[in-house]
Design a protein around this motif. Sequence first.
Motif, PDB file in Angstrom:
ATOM      1  N   ALA A  71       0.829  -1.206   0.000  1.00  0.00           N
ATOM      2  CA  ALA A  71       0.000   0.000   0.000  1.00  0.00           C
ATOM      3  C   ALA A  71       0.862   1.255   0.000  1.00  0.00           C
ATOM      4  O   ALA A  71       0.553   2.231  -0.696  1.00  0.00           O
ATOM      5  N   LEU A  72       1.952   1.229   0.747  1.00  0.00           N
ATOM      6  CA  LEU A  72       2.824   2.398   0.803  1.00  0.00           C
ATOM      7  C   LEU A  72       3.635   2.564  -0.487  1.00  0.00           C
ATOM      8  O   LEU A  72       3.829   3.681  -0.966  1.00  0.00           O
ATOM      9  N   GLY A 109       1.404   3.974  -3.135  1.00  0.00           N
ATOM     10  CA  GLY A 109       1.176   5.390  -2.839  1.00  0.00           C
ATOM     11  C   GLY A 109       2.370   6.245  -3.220  1.00  0.00           C
ATOM     12  O   GLY A 109       2.211   7.337  -3.776  1.00  0.00           O
ATOM     13  N   GLU A 156       2.572   7.002  -6.887  1.00  0.00           N
ATOM     14  CA  GLU A 156       1.585   7.927  -7.451  1.00  0.00           C
ATOM     15  C   GLU A 156       2.250   9.221  -7.920  1.00  0.00           C
ATOM     16  O   GLU A 156       1.732   9.896  -8.802  1.00  0.00           O
ATOM     17  N   ASP A 157       3.396   9.553  -7.343  1.00  0.00           N
ATOM     18  CA  ASP A 157       4.119  10.766  -7.719  1.00  0.00           C
ATOM     19  C   ASP A 157       4.877  10.612  -9.030  1.00  0.00           C
ATOM     20  O   ASP A 157       5.500  11.552  -9.488  1.00  0.00           O
ATOM     21  N   CYS A 159      -4.780   2.721  -6.498  1.00  0.00           N
ATOM     22  CA  CYS A 159      -4.314   3.797  -5.615  1.00  0.00           C
ATOM     23  C   CYS A 159      -5.442   4.591  -4.964  1.00  0.00           C
ATOM     24  O   CYS A 159      -5.298   5.037  -3.835  1.00  0.00           O
ATOM     25  N   LEU A 193      -6.763   2.859  -1.807  1.00  0.00           N
ATOM     26  CA  LEU A 193      -5.665   2.801  -0.833  1.00  0.00           C
ATOM     27  C   LEU A 193      -5.365   4.182  -0.271  1.00  0.00           C
ATOM     28  O   LEU A 193      -5.059   4.327   0.918  1.00  0.00           O
ATOM     29  N   SER A 194      -5.459   5.193  -1.110  1.00  0.00           N
ATOM     30  CA  SER A 194      -5.244   6.563  -0.653  1.00  0.00           C
ATOM     31  C   SER A 194      -6.292   6.967   0.378  1.00  0.00           C
ATOM     32  O   SER A 194      -5.977   7.582   1.396  1.00  0.00           O
ATOM     33  N   HIS A 195      -7.555   6.588   0.115  1.00  0.00           N
ATOM     34  CA  HIS A 195      -8.624   6.877   1.081  1.00  0.00           C
ATOM     35  C   HIS A 195      -8.350   6.178   2.413  1.00  0.00           C
ATOM     36  O   HIS A 195      -8.563   6.764   3.479  1.00  0.00           O
ATOM     37  N   ARG A 241      -5.351   5.235   3.649  1.00  0.00           N
ATOM     38  CA  ARG A 241      -4.223   5.906   4.312  1.00  0.00           C
ATOM     39  C   ARG A 241      -4.677   7.213   4.949  1.00  0.00           C
ATOM     40  O   ARG A 241      -4.319   7.520   6.090  1.00  0.00           O
ATOM     41  N   ASP A 242      -5.473   7.993   4.212  1.00  0.00           N
ATOM     42  CA  ASP A 242      -5.986   9.260   4.754  1.00  0.00           C
ATOM     43  C   ASP A 242      -6.844   9.016   5.988  1.00  0.00           C
ATOM     44  O   ASP A 242      -6.732   9.736   6.987  1.00  0.00           O
TER      45      ASP A 242
END
Length: 125
Positions: A38-39, A42, A45-46, A103, A106-108, A110-111
């Motif tokens: 997951a990390l 993330g 994504e950049d 992503c 997974l972003s949701h 992590r947030d």
Amino acid sequence: MTTNPATTAGACDDPRSVYLAACPCRDMLDLLANKWSALALGALEDGPQRFSRLRTRLQGVSPKVLTQTLRRLEEHGLVDREIHAEVPPRVEYSLTPLGADACAPLSHLRDWVELNIDRFPGTLG
């Protein structure tokens, strides 16, 4: 209250239910729910990144675990590995379209964890 069909004996005939022991979706859920997967997704994504940059960004991951994680993500079509013919060779990792799709949820998650860490009993947050 809605009943989960997977918890009702014999009620779920869909072979894609993650609640069924033989469901192949479980392997993908296991891969995506892994902390380092997951990390890593993330971080990618950049944009494309080299191994050393990913390792710096994912504080606490060992080179062995990051290598294993990236290989698993590549094997399952979530990450591309590109080797540039230079001296020394340069390797970059990037998201595939499938990885980019993964992503968002997974972003949701992590947030949500960052926003709610203080609500968890027994955490350092």
